[in-house]
Design a protein around this motif. Structure first.
Motif, PDB file in Angstrom:
ATOM      1  N   VAL A   8       0.892  -1.337  -0.278  1.00  0.00           N
ATOM      2  CA  VAL A   8       0.122  -0.084  -0.045  1.00  0.00           C
ATOM      3  C   VAL A   8       0.898   1.431   0.054  1.00  0.00           C
ATOM      4  CG1 VAL A   8      -1.745   1.479   1.526  1.00  0.00           C
ATOM      5  CG2 VAL A   8      -1.911  -1.061   1.156  1.00  0.00           C
ATOM      6  N   ALA A   9       1.979   1.318   0.579  1.00  0.00           N
ATOM      7  CA  ALA A   9       2.795   2.551   0.929  1.00  0.00           C
ATOM      8  C   ALA A   9       3.399   2.586  -0.604  1.00  0.00           C
ATOM      9  CB  ALA A   9       3.831   2.082   1.852  1.00  0.00           C
ATOM     10  N   ALA A  10       3.927   1.429  -1.053  1.00  0.00           N
ATOM     11  CA  ALA A  10       4.482   1.762  -2.274  1.00  0.00           C
ATOM     12  C   ALA A  10       3.638   2.105  -3.330  1.00  0.00           C
ATOM     13  CB  ALA A  10       5.093   0.323  -2.841  1.00  0.00           C
ATOM     14  N   SER A  11       2.384   1.721  -3.369  1.00  0.00           N
ATOM     15  CA  SER A  11       1.487   2.079  -4.311  1.00  0.00           C
ATOM     16  C   SER A  11       1.118   3.459  -4.196  1.00  0.00           C
ATOM     17  CB  SER A  11      -0.034   1.306  -4.211  1.00  0.00           C
ATOM     18  OG  SER A  11      -0.944   1.600  -4.887  1.00  0.00           O
ATOM     19  N   ALA A  12       1.204   4.193  -2.987  1.00  0.00           N
ATOM     20  CA  ALA A  12       0.731   5.540  -2.628  1.00  0.00           C
ATOM     21  C   ALA A  12       1.817   6.335  -3.324  1.00  0.00           C
ATOM     22  CB  ALA A  12       0.789   5.799  -1.065  1.00  0.00           C
ATOM     23  N   ALA A  13       3.124   5.850  -3.028  1.00  0.00           N
ATOM     24  CA  ALA A  13       4.217   6.435  -3.901  1.00  0.00           C
ATOM     25  C   ALA A  13       4.015   6.599  -5.399  1.00  0.00           C
ATOM     26  CB  ALA A  13       5.439   5.771  -3.483  1.00  0.00           C
ATOM     27  N   SER A  14       3.455   5.492  -5.703  1.00  0.00           N
ATOM     28  CA  SER A  14       3.477   5.173  -7.246  1.00  0.00           C
ATOM     29  C   SER A  14       2.347   6.231  -7.725  1.00  0.00           C
ATOM     30  CB  SER A  14       2.982   3.794  -7.571  1.00  0.00           C
ATOM     31  OG  SER A  14       2.843   3.782  -8.943  1.00  0.00           O
ATOM     32  N   ASP A  15       1.116   6.339  -6.935  1.00  0.00           N
ATOM     33  CA  ASP A  15       0.235   7.554  -7.338  1.00  0.00           C
ATOM     34  C   ASP A  15       0.578   8.919  -7.419  1.00  0.00           C
ATOM     35  OD1 ASP A  15      -1.496   5.103  -7.729  1.00  0.00           O
ATOM     36  OD2 ASP A  15      -2.595   5.265  -5.708  1.00  0.00           O
ATOM     37  N   ALA A  16       1.538   9.106  -6.463  1.00  0.00           N
ATOM     38  CA  ALA A  16       2.074  10.359  -6.510  1.00  0.00           C
ATOM     39  C   ALA A  16       2.980  10.825  -7.522  1.00  0.00           C
ATOM     40  CB  ALA A  16       2.832  10.475  -5.080  1.00  0.00           C
ATOM     41  N   VAL A  17       3.391   9.850  -8.400  1.00  0.00           N
ATOM     42  CA  VAL A  17       4.467  10.057  -9.561  1.00  0.00           C
ATOM     43  C   VAL A  17       3.429  10.207 -10.804  1.00  0.00           C
ATOM     44  CG1 VAL A  17       5.916   8.771 -10.942  1.00  0.00           C
ATOM     45  CG2 VAL A  17       6.172   8.483  -8.652  1.00  0.00           C
ATOM     46  N   GLU A  18       3.607  11.456 -11.246  1.00  0.00           N
ATOM     47  CA  GLU A  18       2.909  11.954 -12.282  1.00  0.00           C
ATOM     48  C   GLU A  18       3.433  11.256 -13.526  1.00  0.00           C
ATOM     49  OE1 GLU A  18       2.777  16.208 -12.769  1.00  0.00           O
ATOM     50  OE2 GLU A  18       1.710  16.511 -10.780  1.00  0.00           O
ATOM     51  N   SER A  19       4.681  11.146 -13.733  1.00  0.00           N
ATOM     52  CA  SER A  19       5.354  10.407 -15.026  1.00  0.00           C
ATOM     53  C   SER A  19       6.257   9.541 -14.535  1.00  0.00           C
ATOM     54  CB  SER A  19       5.991  11.631 -15.837  1.00  0.00           C
ATOM     55  OG  SER A  19       6.608  11.116 -16.964  1.00  0.00           O
ATOM     56  N   PRO A  20       6.139   8.150 -14.570  1.00  0.00           N
ATOM     57  CA  PRO A  20       6.891   7.282 -14.385  1.00  0.00           C
ATOM     58  C   PRO A  20       8.458   7.572 -15.192  1.00  0.00           C
ATOM     59  CG  PRO A  20       4.803   6.250 -14.493  1.00  0.00           C
ATOM     60  CD  PRO A  20       4.724   7.673 -15.032  1.00  0.00           C
ATOM     61  N   TRP A  21       8.234   7.917 -16.492  1.00  0.00           N
ATOM     62  CA  TRP A  21       9.601   8.033 -17.090  1.00  0.00           C
ATOM     63  C   TRP A  21      10.546   8.979 -16.770  1.00  0.00           C
ATOM     64  CZ3 TRP A  21      10.799   3.999 -20.510  1.00  0.00           C
ATOM     65  CH2 TRP A  21       9.712   3.222 -20.917  1.00  0.00           C
ATOM     66  N   ALA A  22       9.560  10.286 -16.506  1.00  0.00           N
ATOM     67  CA  ALA A  22      10.598  11.276 -15.766  1.00  0.00           C
ATOM     68  C   ALA A  22      10.982  10.712 -14.524  1.00  0.00           C
ATOM     69  CB  ALA A  22       9.604  12.582 -15.835  1.00  0.00           C
ATOM     70  N   THR A  23      10.477  10.182 -13.665  1.00  0.00           N
ATOM     71  CA  THR A  23      10.905   9.685 -12.233  1.00  0.00           C
ATOM     72  C   THR A  23      11.975   8.638 -12.646  1.00  0.00           C
ATOM     73  OG1 THR A  23       8.436   9.971 -11.472  1.00  0.00           O
ATOM     74  CG2 THR A  23       9.945   8.722 -10.242  1.00  0.00           C
ATOM     75  N   LEU A  24      11.794   7.890 -13.642  1.00  0.00           N
ATOM     76  CA  LEU A  24      13.043   6.887 -13.656  1.00  0.00           C
ATOM     77  C   LEU A  24      14.394   7.633 -13.984  1.00  0.00           C
ATOM     78  CD1 LEU A  24      14.010   3.821 -14.200  1.00  0.00           C
ATOM     79  CD2 LEU A  24      13.077   4.248 -16.615  1.00  0.00           C
ATOM     80  N   LEU A  25      14.110   8.796 -14.412  1.00  0.00           N
ATOM     81  CA  LEU A  25      15.493   9.554 -15.083  1.00  0.00           C
ATOM     82  C   LEU A  25      16.115  10.375 -13.643  1.00  0.00           C
ATOM     83  CD1 LEU A  25      14.376  11.232 -18.533  1.00  0.00           C
ATOM     84  CD2 LEU A  25      15.862   8.968 -17.915  1.00  0.00           C
ATOM     85  N   GLN A  26      15.271  10.443 -12.260  1.00  0.00           N
ATOM     86  CA  GLN A  26      15.809  11.134 -11.264  1.00  0.00           C
ATOM     87  C   GLN A  26      17.219  10.332 -10.765  1.00  0.00           C
ATOM     88  OE1 GLN A  26      12.695  11.191  -8.272  1.00  0.00           O
ATOM     89  NE2 GLN A  26      11.502  12.390  -9.706  1.00  0.00           N
TER      90      GLN A  26
END
Length: 512
Positions: free
Chosen positions: A257-275
């Motif tokens: 659930v915690a990981a899912s909440a973090a996932s929902d907060a991510v607007e762009s997974p591709w941009a996040t992957l580049l962090q």
């Protein structure tokens, strides 16, 4: 240890291996059948004279030239290699869309779609009347492969308990090897059919693994991770109880659930992957699948019959040699299944890498001694057997190391918020280099000659060094705890230090 081992005992979730999980993973891993079958069948039909006469007459004409022509260059045809490599270009593009489908609709829907689309491609290829129809069929096959390769490894890693994740995930690679072996056997027997239409059976029978995958996915449950991510927490909790065989799933469920909440907060997974804090995962998503293809394995598995025919084997003998390597490939994968969760990923990759280096350089030397740079030679039966044995040593090393682990390691290291995007990246890079190598292999063989085997051997040296210094051990670590390995690694910790304090994923327990 140079690779940076994860020695601190992390979180241990209650649960055990259940029959339900085993059967679900077995059915899901059938997605590997479609990939493996295509790898085996395409190389076989391109060595069949009736197939070449109908679709690639210029290649057939060159093949029929007298033996004192350059053996290295007989099959050098851009159109012929496009037949094989077009699938992987389509898979590359499809995997980008598959990431979205896998995240929004679930892993099983992605597998179902991949199976159905692959079935369409098999029908088109089986009834092909011209090269254009062949290529269109290959594109449909590629879309199916892109979806299955994106979703199946994720499904297996999310369903499996941490202590047995390696074994269950490698069932995907096992199915690939079974598909290759089945295709090689079909090639061998259909090549003998009078009338020269046996290649249609081989191409059309790709429908069988497609039906197995699509039909099986209708009965598969979705993973708890996917159910939580799609807003179905109660179904996820119930599924977690079922697959872990215990009611005590609160610890693991809370982390999901915690990981899912973090996932929902991510607007762009591709941009996040580049962090910066995901730099280790991004590097692995790029480097591991790239190096997997640069082993040269697809040279052997795609073009095994063509390769054997090029170095002097007869048509039927070349197909039988491909059957032998297919058997070695399948049985050696069982070694990985039996040892990956005991010995770990690093030991298998290092041992396999060293074995491939030796085999590749010996193979190149054997061909250099006989064919030299002119490509003109006749090889004796004992010498030919030596070449086959050398290739078998190479294939076995790949089958218990970089073959299965090239899919396993990337699928288990990504946090949920970037998991679908990162797995798509893995498939993209895998397919890019699969396409490139499939497209240029025959050209390189013509120009580099025996040096091509030294070329791949050099890459195997690089990849073995990379594993030793930069790949941490991941065995036995819960998938939602995987971030810990980077923080303890001598090199990667510089990217994640300080980031964990700001990490939105708040784990709920202390170490035990």
């Amino acid at each position: 240890m140079a690779g940076g081992s994860f020695t601190e005992k992390g979180k241990q979730y209650p649960g055990k291996m259940t029959v339900f999980v085993f059967l679900a993973c077995l059915v899901a891993s059938s997605g590997g059948l479609i990939f493996g079958y295509d790898i085996g069948i395409s190389g076989g039909v391109t060595s069949m004279d009736p197939f070449l006469i109908k679709f690639f007459p210029s290649v057939y004409a060159k093949e029929q030239e007298v033996v004192d022509t350059n053996q290295y260059c007989k099959f050098d045809s851009t159109l012929l290699t496009l037949f094989t490599s077009s699938l992987y270009l389509a898979a590359l593009v499809a995997s980008l869309f598959a990431g979205y489908v896998t995240k929004r609709c679930g892993r099983r829907v992605s597998m179902l779609g991949g199976g159905v689309i692959f079935l369409v491609g098999a029908i088109l290829n089986g009834f092909a009347q011209n090269v254009a129809m062949l290529i269109v069929g290959r594109i449909f096959l590629g879309i199916g492969v892109g979806f299955s390769n994106q979703s199946v490894p994720l499904y297996l890693s999310e369903m499996a308990p941490a202590k047995m994740r390696g074994m269950l995930n490698i069932s995907f690679q096992l199915m690939i090897t079974i598909g290759i072996l089945a295709a090689n056997l079909i090639n061998y027997f259909t090549a003998r059919i009078p009338g020269g239409w046996g290649w249609r059976i081989g191409l059309g029978l790709a429908a069988v693994p497609a039906v197995i995958m699509a039909g099986g996915s209708l009965f598969l449950p979705d993973t708890p991770n996917s159910l939580v991510a799609r807003g179905k927490p109660e179904k996820a909790r119930a599924m977690l109880r079922r697959i872990r065989g215990t009611d005590d799933v609160s610890l693991e469920f809370d982390d999901l659930v915690a990981a899912s909440a973090a996932s929902d907060a991510v607007e762009s997974p591709w941009a996040t992957l580049l962090q910066r804090r995901y730099r280790p995962q991004l590097a692995m998503a790029l480097i591991i699948p790239t190096l997997q293809q640069l082993t040269g394995i697809n040279v052997v598995m795609f073009y095994a019959p063509v390769l054997f025919k090029t170095i002097g084997f007869g048509g039927t003998a070349s197909l039988m040699s491909a059957v032998i390597t297919g058997l070695v490939n399948m049985f050696a994968t069982f070694v990985s299944i039996a040892t990956v969760d005991r010995l770990g990923r690093r030991k298998l990759l290092l041992q396999g890498g060293i074995q491939m280096i030796i085999a590749q350089f010996v193979l190149g030397t054997l061909i250099a001694v006989k064919f030299g740079t002119s490509g003109v030679a006749e090889i004796s039966r004992p010498y030919a057997i030596g070449v086959v044995l050398c290739i078998c040593v190479f294939v076995s090393a790949f089958a218990w190391s970089w073959g299965p682990l090239g899919w396993l390691v990337p699928s288990e290291i990504f946090p949920l918020e970037i998991r679908s995007a990162a797995q798509s990246a893995v498939v993209v890079f895998n397919m890019v280099f699969t396409f490139v190598i499939a497209q240029i292999f025959l050209m390189l063989l013509c120009r580099l000659k025996f040096g091509l085997f030294y070329f791949f051997g050099a890459w195997e040296v690089i990849m073995t060094i990379f594993v030793y210094f930069f790949l941490p051990e991941t065995k036995g670590i819960p998938i939602e705890e995987m971030d810990r390995i980077w923080a303890s690694h001598w090199y990667w910790k510089r990217f994640v230090e300080g980031a964990n304090a700001n990490n939105k994923v708040e784990m709920t327990s202390t170490n035990v």
